[in-house]
Design a protein around this motif. Structure first.
Motif, PDB file in Angstrom:
ATOM      1  N   GLU A 137     -24.337  85.757  47.746  1.00 51.81           N
ATOM      2  CA  GLU A 137     -24.362  84.354  48.180  1.00 51.81           C
ATOM      3  C   GLU A 137     -24.264  84.244  49.699  1.00 51.81           C
ATOM      4  O   GLU A 137     -24.882  83.370  50.307  1.00 51.81           O
ATOM      5  CB  GLU A 137     -23.218  83.572  47.539  1.00 51.81           C
ATOM      6  N   GLN A 138     -23.509  85.132  50.322  1.00 49.96           N
ATOM      7  CA  GLN A 138     -23.401  85.126  51.785  1.00 49.96           C
ATOM      8  C   GLN A 138     -24.723  85.519  52.442  1.00 49.96           C
ATOM      9  O   GLN A 138     -25.097  84.957  53.468  1.00 49.96           O
ATOM     10  CB  GLN A 138     -22.309  86.086  52.249  1.00 49.96           C
ATOM     11  N   VAL A 139     -25.406  86.474  51.850  1.00 55.32           N
ATOM     12  CA  VAL A 139     -26.656  86.982  52.419  1.00 55.32           C
ATOM     13  C   VAL A 139     -27.823  86.032  52.140  1.00 55.32           C
ATOM     14  O   VAL A 139     -28.709  85.869  52.976  1.00 55.32           O
ATOM     15  CB  VAL A 139     -26.974  88.385  51.847  1.00 55.32           C
ATOM     16  N   ALA A 140     -27.819  85.415  50.974  1.00 57.75           N
ATOM     17  CA  ALA A 140     -28.961  84.599  50.551  1.00 57.75           C
ATOM     18  C   ALA A 140     -28.498  83.267  49.966  1.00 57.75           C
ATOM     19  O   ALA A 140     -28.739  82.978  48.795  1.00 57.75           O
ATOM     20  CB  ALA A 140     -29.787  85.375  49.534  1.00 57.75           C
ATOM     21  N   PRO A 141     -27.833  82.434  50.775  1.00 56.77           N
ATOM     22  CA  PRO A 141     -27.354  81.157  50.244  1.00 56.77           C
ATOM     23  C   PRO A 141     -28.522  80.295  49.753  1.00 56.77           C
ATOM     24  O   PRO A 141     -29.534  80.182  50.424  1.00 56.77           O
ATOM     25  CB  PRO A 141     -26.636  80.514  51.436  1.00 56.77           C
TER      26      PRO A 141
END
Length: 175
Positions: A137-141
């Motif tokens: 989720e941090q990398v690809a919100p």
């Protein structure tokens, strides 16, 4: 070119790649095997591994990706693809180690993070699976991959060996 020299590695590789892209996997495997024997490089081995994986020839795919790593130990695509093979063969420890190798080299490798979460989920390691979901989720919100993974982790594991996709570029050879 093949009429002049039926062992030309570049021509065999090009025909093998075309066959792979057209979905003629057995033909692709035959041409790419010939290309590799004739001296084609790791690009041919990559597509050969992808074709063998698609045919569920996991031993053949493993062999192709290991040959790449024997030439270039830091090849992230081959490492990722080998992790997929290991996961599909239910080799949890090997798959986990290889995904982590990919993520150390490229912490933003979304497919490796996704599959690592699925791998953890498949053996009931829910905390680890949720950890990888949070990192994804941090990398690809907002990415659909995050939504899909969240849904997968909310259900009981379907089966071991479940993976997202082969090839770090959505099964498109990168060589």
């Amino acid at each position: 070119v093949l009429k002049k020299d039926n062992k030309d590695p570049h021509a065999l590789c090009a025909l093998g790649l075309g066959s792979y892209q057209a979905g003629a996997l057995p033909v692709a495997v035959e041409l790419l095997e010939r290309a590799v024997k004739a001296g084609a490089g790791d690009g041919a081995r990559t597509v050969l591994g992808l074709a063998r994986y698609s045919l569920n020839d996991l031993a053949g795919a493993r062999s192709a990706f290991q040959a790449i790593l024997a030439n270039e130990a830091q090849d992230i695509d081959a490492t990722y693809n080998l992790a997929l093979v290991a996961q599909k063969q239910d080799r949890y420890g090997e798959a986990r180690r290889l995904y982590l190798t990919v993520l150390r080299a490229n912490p933003k490798h979304r497919q490796a993070r996704y599959n690592l979460a699925l791998l953890a989920h498949s053996i009931g390691a829910q905390e680890e699976a949720q950890h990888h979901l949070a990192l994804l989720e941090q990398v690809a919100p907002g990415d659909q991959m995050v939504v899909t993974l969240r849904e997968a982790l909310a259900r009981p594991p379907e089966r071991k060996g479940q993976v997202l996709t082969l090839g770090s570029k959505a099964a498109t050879p990168s060589r």
